[in-house]
Structures are given as structure tokens and as C-alpha cells.
Design a protein around this motif. Structure first.
Motif, mmCIF file in Angstrom:
data_model
loop_
_atom_site.group_PDB
_atom_site.id
_atom_site.type_symbol
_atom_site.label_atom_id
_atom_site.label_comp_id
_atom_site.label_asym_id
_atom_site.label_seq_id
_atom_site.Cartn_x
_atom_site.Cartn_y
_atom_site.Cartn_z
ATOM 1 N N GLY A 1 35.269 57.801 7.543
ATOM 2 C CA GLY A 1 35.851 59.134 7.515
ATOM 3 C C GLY A 1 34.797 60.216 7.581
ATOM 4 O O GLY A 1 33.594 59.937 7.695
ATOM 5 N N ALA A 2 35.248 61.460 7.503
ATOM 6 C CA ALA A 2 34.338 62.601 7.609
ATOM 7 C C ALA A 2 34.858 63.755 6.770
ATOM 8 O O ALA A 2 36.062 63.857 6.478
ATOM 9 N N LEU A 3 33.945 64.640 6.359
ATOM 10 C CA LEU A 3 34.280 65.859 5.617
ATOM 11 C C LEU A 3 33.602 67.049 6.279
ATOM 12 O O LEU A 3 32.449 66.943 6.717
ATOM 13 N N ALA B 1 34.322 66.783 -2.868
ATOM 14 C CA ALA B 1 33.616 66.090 -1.787
ATOM 15 C C ALA B 1 32.712 65.004 -2.359
ATOM 16 O O ALA B 1 32.665 63.875 -1.842
ATOM 17 N N LEU B 2 31.998 65.315 -3.433
ATOM 18 C CA LEU B 2 31.105 64.339 -4.052
ATOM 19 C C LEU B 2 31.883 63.138 -4.564
ATOM 20 O O LEU B 2 31.469 61.982 -4.372
ATOM 21 N N SER B 3 33.026 63.374 -5.193
ATOM 22 C CA SER B 3 33.816 62.258 -5.726
ATOM 23 C C SER B 3 34.386 61.410 -4.598
ATOM 24 O O SER B 3 34.455 60.178 -4.712
ATOM 25 N N ASN C 1 31.423 75.000 -6.870
ATOM 26 C CA ASN C 1 32.721 75.031 -6.216
ATOM 27 C C ASN C 1 33.491 73.723 -6.464
ATOM 28 O O ASN C 1 32.970 72.637 -6.203
ATOM 29 N N PRO C 2 34.732 73.785 -6.939
ATOM 30 C CA PRO C 2 35.516 72.558 -7.126
ATOM 31 C C PRO C 2 35.636 71.722 -5.857
ATOM 32 O O PRO C 2 35.757 70.496 -5.931
ATOM 33 N N MET C 3 35.602 72.357 -4.674
ATOM 34 C CA MET C 3 35.709 71.614 -3.418
ATOM 35 C C MET C 3 34.460 70.766 -3.160
ATOM 36 O O MET C 3 34.547 69.687 -2.561
ATOM 37 N N VAL D 1 21.120 74.926 1.681
ATOM 38 C CA VAL D 1 21.517 73.761 2.472
ATOM 39 C C VAL D 1 20.910 72.493 1.873
ATOM 40 O O VAL D 1 21.583 71.466 1.724
ATOM 41 N N LEU D 2 19.637 72.567 1.503
ATOM 42 C CA LEU D 2 18.969 71.406 0.916
ATOM 43 C C LEU D 2 19.596 71.025 -0.420
ATOM 44 O O LEU D 2 19.786 69.834 -0.713
ATOM 45 N N ALA D 3 19.920 72.017 -1.235
ATOM 46 C CA ALA D 3 20.551 71.730 -2.527
ATOM 47 C C ALA D 3 21.913 71.076 -2.328
ATOM 48 O O ALA D 3 22.279 70.128 -3.042
ATOM 49 N N THR D 4 22.681 71.564 -1.355
ATOM 50 C CA THR D 4 23.985 70.973 -1.061
ATOM 51 C C THR D 4 23.832 69.543 -0.556
ATOM 52 O O THR D 4 24.567 68.638 -0.973
ATOM 53 N N ALA D 5 22.866 69.335 0.335
ATOM 54 C CA ALA D 5 22.640 68.009 0.911
ATOM 55 C C ALA D 5 22.312 66.988 -0.180
ATOM 56 O O ALA D 5 22.889 65.891 -0.223
ATOM 57 N N GLU D 6 21.402 67.352 -1.075
ATOM 58 C CA GLU D 6 21.019 66.401 -2.125
ATOM 59 C C GLU D 6 22.117 66.251 -3.174
ATOM 60 O O GLU D 6 22.275 65.172 -3.760
ATOM 61 N N PHE D 7 22.872 67.296 -3.438
ATOM 62 C CA PHE D 7 23.991 67.209 -4.378
ATOM 63 C C PHE D 7 25.011 66.183 -3.901
ATOM 64 O O PHE D 7 25.552 65.401 -4.694
ATOM 65 N N LEU D 8 25.258 66.149 -2.599
ATOM 66 C CA LEU D 8 26.291 65.285 -2.051
ATOM 67 C C LEU D 8 25.784 63.900 -1.660
ATOM 68 O O LEU D 8 26.502 62.912 -1.815
ATOM 69 N N LEU D 9 24.547 63.818 -1.147
ATOM 70 C CA LEU D 9 24.066 62.573 -0.561
ATOM 71 C C LEU D 9 22.855 61.976 -1.253
ATOM 72 O O LEU D 9 22.368 60.928 -0.837
ATOM 73 N N GLY D 10 22.357 62.617 -2.296
ATOM 74 C CA GLY D 10 21.191 62.075 -2.984
ATOM 75 C C GLY D 10 19.897 62.556 -2.362
ATOM 76 O O GLY D 10 19.891 63.374 -1.442
ATOM 77 N N PRO D 11 18.769 62.045 -2.840
ATOM 78 C CA PRO D 11 17.471 62.608 -2.485
ATOM 79 C C PRO D 11 17.082 62.406 -1.015
ATOM 80 O O PRO D 11 17.380 61.379 -0.408
ATOM 81 N N VAL D 12 16.406 63.423 -0.490
ATOM 82 C CA VAL D 12 15.754 63.342 0.815
ATOM 83 C C VAL D 12 14.393 62.692 0.604
ATOM 84 O O VAL D 12 13.659 63.070 -0.317
#
Length: 373
Positions: A270-272, A143-145, A137-139, A193-204
Motif C-alpha cells: 500500500g501507500a500513504l 500514518a506511523l501506526s 498531527n494526529p494524521m 522533511v527529515l524529521a518527518t522521514a525519521e519519525f515515520l520510517l526510522g533513522p537515515v
């Protein structure tokens, strides 16, 4: 001289198989791909289903056995949308035959098998992809950028949920998802959820899991009750290597919820927030704004958020679920052509399966567990 062809062999023509077929057709027309995609062959549980799929989706031919696709030298890309328990056998066969492999998530029913599949693919030098198309998703890329550019400041907290109600009816027919090899709700939905979390915030790097089952028995094909061995929902507390903490929730008996794949990310500046049911929107809160005008504002998907512009020249006109699959496929095809790394390889898929297994293990032991590096 024409473009090189990538000839696709698809296993399974159910909902996800149909989505993949649509994705190939759309990707070939929306993107300027370096190769030509050819829908060559399809296999399914019965010859009748395979022939119907070939006619409906535009494959050149149908076969009675998925192994016919693996053994066919005319096939370059093996696409697996069969039930989870078949993923390992099919993928390893395709890898051994030198084919690139595209497999729907979860990659395997356990992390040991997933690691074996990733090892085999890397040893063979084939390109692989696991179907986590929400990440296309482009959104989410926006968010990542925004996170990477520091617009949220220090990331402190993540909250993600994937809840649906397709298993809410205790009298619903038996499904392969209810088998132990199906994985349960956390493997099915929590993996997103886990894939999204690591995509945006890095490894758990550390987690605590709690899985539950509210429907203890369901009727099998013969009408007799069968005990359910998998979870129908659960939570995982997460600690990220970058210092943030969070929670991931999965639930397939969430009455009334159709696609609540949502996340919230809170930082010092900030927050998303995001909801899959409004997948063309990202909500941003800027703590630096004056107090009287401060609040969340909605960012609408627009041509400036690549690759939205490949589909539509105007903002706010909306991409859909199948468009995300087309984006994922286009990126995978570019990886096969050597233009970029695979966006979500078997190695990454194995990493998510490892987290799912650790959540299950943590739930059984009621303890925090470290995630192996």
C-alpha cells in the motif's frame, strides 16, 4: 491542594512566540494536564515589544533582557523563539540555571553546538523539547501506526518536500534567515522533511545532498547588495536503516507555494500520501483491494485519532496549525511532570541538525556520506 505550577518565561514574541503563547493557553484548557501552566514573563528585542507582548498574550510581566528570565528562580520553563544564532547561548544559560527548555527548530546553527546543548541538558537532568509541531498531527501518528502495523507491507520509497515562496522576491528586505548562521532553506524547511522521514520510517543511515542558490545577492538594511552564502533550495537522497530509499526537498523560492509540506510513502502492499495544506486528511492506497475498485481513499481526522477528540467531537471539522502547537506543548508538559518521555528532545533535535550538516557537507564534496550512529 492545587496543582503544581509550571511558570513559563518566553523569549521572543514574533510569529512563533505568538504561536507558543496561544499553544500554552489552548493546551491548558483542552487537555487535563497534571500541572497548571502560568505565563509568567516575556522578553523581546526591545522593552516596548516585550511589554506589548505581555499585555496581548497574558504574561504577568515583561523584562528588558532575556537573562533576567534565566536568572529568575520563579521561572521553571525557558521557551526560546529567538533567531537561530541565539539558541545555543540562551539554552545553555537556561540549562545551567536548572530550567526545562523548549526551543524552536533548528536547535542550533550546527551539529556540534546542538550536541553540546543535548549533552548539557542530559547532564543537568532537565527536560527539553525542540519545536517540530507538525509531528504532533494526529494524521502523522495514524500514518506511523499504519506503517508499524504492516498495512503498507515492506516500505520501499519515501518522497518528502517542504516548499514555500516567502523568499521568492529578490528585492525583499534582508532577514536573519539569510545570514550564514540562519542556515538556509534546507536548515529551515528541509529539517521538517527529515524529521518527518525519521519519525515515520526510522533513522537515515546514508545520504547524498545537493544544495543550490538562485538569488546570489540581496539588498541589506542600507540598500547595498549583500552576497548570499546560504542555499535557497536543495535535495537529499536518503537511505534508511530499514532498507527504504527516498528523497527530501526544500525550497523557499517556490513561486506560489504557501505550505507544501508533503510526503509520499510507498510499500509493497500500500501507500500513504499527505499534504500539510490539507492537514486533517491522510490518503491511503490498499493494493489488496479488487482492481475495479482500487484507488486512494481519504481518511478524515476524527475523534478516534487522538488527541483530535480533545478539540472536537465530530470528524471532518478540522484542526489548525496552532492546535498542533498546543498538542506539542501538552506532550512536553506531561514529560516535565514525569508522565511520558519528551516527544522531541534536544538529543533528537541534534540528530536532525547532524543530518542537515551532512547534507551541506555532501553537497560541497559531491559524495555519499554515512550518518554516524
Amino acid at each position: 491542594m492545587g496543582k503544581q505550577k509550571i511558570r513559563v518565561g518566553l523569549i521572543g514574541s514574533g510569529f512563533m512566540g505568538m504561536t507558543h503563547a496561544f499553544g500554552y493557553v489552548t493546551a491548558a484548557r483542552v487537555f487535563d494536564l497534571p500541572v497548571e501552566i502560568q505565563l509568567e514573563c516575556v522578553a523581546d528585542a526591545t522593552p516596548e515589544l516585550a511589554r506589548a507582548a505581555a499585555e496581548r498574550f497574558g504574561f504577568h510581566r515583561a523584562v528588558e533582557n532575556w537573562r533576567d528570565i534565566v536568572e529568575d528562580s520563579a521561572i521553571d520553563l525557558l521557551d526560546i523563539t529567538a533567531p537561530n544564532r541565539f539558541h545555543k547561548e540562551m539554552a545553555l544559560a537556561g540549562i545551567a540555571a536548572g530550567k526545562h527548555v523548549y526551543c524552536e527548530k533548528p536547535l542550533a546553527t550546527n551539529s556540534r553546538d546542538a550536541e553540546e546543548m543535548a549533552d548539557a541538558a542530559e547532564a543537568a537532568g532537565v527536560v527539553t523539547q525542540v519545536g517540530f509541531n507538525y509531528l504532533a498531527n494526529p494524521m502523522l501518528k495514524l500514518a506511523l501506526s499504519m506503517i508499524s502495523d504492516g498495512l503498507l507491507g515492506e516500505i520501499r520509497r519515501f518522497r518528502g518536500i517542504h516548499a514555500e515562496d516567502y523568499m521568492v522576491n529578490a528585492d525583499a528586505p534582508w532577514s536573519w534567515r539569510l545570514e550564514s548562521e540562519g542556515g538556509g532553506a534546507f536548515a529551515d524547511l528541509g529539517s521538517h522533511v527529515l524529521a518527518t522521514a525519521e519519525f515515520l520510517l526510522g533513522p537515515v543511515d546514508r545520504l547524498f545532498g545537493s544544495l543550490t542558490n538562485s538569488v546570489s545577492h540581496r539588498n541589506g538594511p542600507d540598500g547595498m547588495p549583500i552576497p548570499i552564502e546560504v542555499d535557497d533550495g536543495g535535495h537529499a537522497l536518503l537511505r534508511f536503516a530499514g532498507g527504504a530509499t527516498g528523497i527530501a526537498e526544500a525550497n523557499w523560492i517556490a513561486t506560489g507555494q504557501k505550505m507544501q509540506h508533503d510526503f509520499e510513502i510507498y510499500g509493497s502492499r500500500g501507500a500513504l500520501t499527505f499534504s500539510q495544506e490539507r492537514l486533517n486528511e491522510l490518503r491511503f492506497y490498499d493494493a489488496a483491494e479488487p482492481g475495479r475498485t482500487r484507488g486512494f481513499r481519504t481518511i478524515l481526522a476524527a475523534p478516534g485519532h487522538e488527541p483530535y477528540g480533545n478539540f472536537c467531537v465530530a470528524p471532518g471539522h478540522q484542526l489548525g496549525f496552532n492546535d498542533l502547537k498546543a498538542i506539542e506543548i501538552a506532550e512536553f508538559i506531561k514529560a516535565i511532570a514525569g508522565r511520558q518521555p519528551a516527544p522531541f528532545s534536544f538529543r533528537k533535535g541534534a540528530g536532525i541538525q547532524s543530518l542537515v550538516d551532512l547534507v551541506r557537507k555532501s553537497s560541497d564534496s559531491m559524495s555519499w556520506l554515512d550518518v554516524p550512529s
